[in-house]
Design a protein around this motif. Structure first.
Motif, PDB file in Angstrom:
ATOM      1  N   ASP A 294     -25.263-109.680 -54.807  1.00  0.00           N
ATOM      2  CA  ASP A 294     -24.954-109.983 -53.399  1.00  0.00           C
ATOM      3  C   ASP A 294     -26.211-110.557 -52.743  1.00  0.00           C
ATOM      4  N   PRO A 295     -26.157-111.808 -52.290  1.00  0.00           N
ATOM      5  CA  PRO A 295     -27.374-112.454 -51.759  1.00  0.00           C
ATOM      6  C   PRO A 295     -27.904-111.815 -50.479  1.00  0.00           C
ATOM      7  N   ARG A 296     -27.086-110.964 -49.834  1.00  0.00           N
ATOM      8  CA  ARG A 296     -27.525-110.354 -48.565  1.00  0.00           C
ATOM      9  C   ARG A 296     -28.374-109.114 -48.778  1.00  0.00           C
ATOM     10  N   LEU A 297     -28.330-108.560 -49.979  1.00  0.00           N
ATOM     11  CA  LEU A 297     -29.016-107.285 -50.215  1.00  0.00           C
ATOM     12  C   LEU A 297     -30.451-107.496 -50.676  1.00  0.00           C
ATOM     13  N   THR A 298     -31.338-106.591 -50.271  1.00  0.00           N
ATOM     14  CA  THR A 298     -32.670-106.584 -50.887  1.00  0.00           C
ATOM     15  C   THR A 298     -32.509-106.079 -52.317  1.00  0.00           C
ATOM     16  N   LEU A 299     -33.535-106.324 -53.154  1.00  0.00           N
ATOM     17  CA  LEU A 299     -33.418-105.854 -54.528  1.00  0.00           C
ATOM     18  C   LEU A 299     -33.268-104.327 -54.563  1.00  0.00           C
TER      19      LEU A 299
END
Ligand SMILES: Nc1ncnc2c1ncn2[C@@H]1O[C@H](COP(=O)(O)OP(=O)(O)OP(=O)(O)O)[C@@H](O)[C@H]1O
Length: 251
Positions: free
Chosen positions: A125-130
């Protein structure tokens, strides 16, 4: 290599009633991490990708599945990870038969298997931090309280240090994102890890680091591995045995 998000057709079609396996029944290997028996699956009933395929990965065993592009390795990996529903056959994880797949897979079965795909950008998910990406399965299973105790060691074993955990996917390299995807796959301590071309896009040193992280996890937890790919040299070095897709026994 198709990823979950690219398999829109398989995600939206209604699930037909599974067909029982005809012919003699197979005695399940007790406690095998994965048992596929007579599995038929695909995307178009007129052209199945898997024709009654059978494969066993014993507890703690590492099996490499080799085959040319397009033969059906990913489809088999997705069936094993309960992400794709077969039309016929049996899937057993840790000795328990799967009766539901995808969103219908029961949580206790789904959490016995972790999966890493080839293209981390399609799987993250591109919105989440690693950090949030890795912790996602803990949150989704109501185990949020375990995050502070688990995340730092897991991130370190996957080689994610410094400020990387605070970054989002577009701020890290493919190799760094794949490290996070591996950590996410291990966060619920699966008994079986499925790596579908996990290192195909990566350079030799990142490949070595990811393989080492998987092996460290397997040593610590006695987990089994199904590594799918076409790099025979890598899989023969990495796994206890390799299997050619074309030679998978039919039911
Ligand atoms: N979502 C889908 N819808 C329709 N057909 C698909 C879908 N995903 C894969 N296929 C087809 O199923 C067959 C097997 O694909 P699969 O991805 O399992 O092969 P693979 O051995 O993993 O290939 P590669 O090594 O190139 O990734 C291919 O012919 C492919 O075109």
């Amino acid at each position: 290599m198709p990823e979950p998000t690219s398999k829109a057709t398989s995600e939206t079609t209604p699930e037909p009633t599974p067909e029982p396996i005809p012919g003699p029944t197979h005695e399940p290997a007790p406690g095998a991490a994965l048992e596929l028996r007579g599995v038929s699956a695909g995307y178009d009933r007129r052209a199945p990708v898997l024709h009654g395929a059978s494969l066993t990965v014993d507890d703690g065993e590492a099996v490499g599945l080799l085959g040319p592009s397009g033969c059906g390795k990913s489809t088999l990996a997705r069936v094993a990870a309960l992400l794709h529903r077969p039309w016929a056959g049996t899937v057993r994880l840790a000795g328990r038969t799967a009766h539901g797949f995808r969103h219908r897979a029961p949580r206790e079965l789904r959490t016995t298997v972790g999966v890493v795909f080839q293209q981390p950008r399609l799987a993250a998910d591109p919105r989440l931090t690693l950090a949030d990406l890795i912790a996602e399965p803990l949150r989704a299973t109501g185990r949020r309280a375990e995050i502070p105790g688990r995340l730092p060691a897991l991130a370190a074993s996957a080689g994610l240090g410094g400020d990387l955990l605070a970054r989002r996917p577009h701020e890290v390299s493919d190799g760094q994102l794949q490290r996070a995807c591996l950590a996410r796959a291990l966060v619920l301590r699966p008994r079986l890890l499925v790596c579908d071309e996990m290192t195909a896009m990566l350079d030799a040193s990142t490949t070595a680091a990811l393989v080492a992280a998987v092996e460290e996890y397997r040593r610590e937890h006695g987990a089994a591995l199904l590594a799918v790919g076409h790099d025979r040299v890598l899989l023969e070095r990495w796994c206890d045995r390799t299997v050619d897709f074309e030679a998978l026994p039919p039911r």
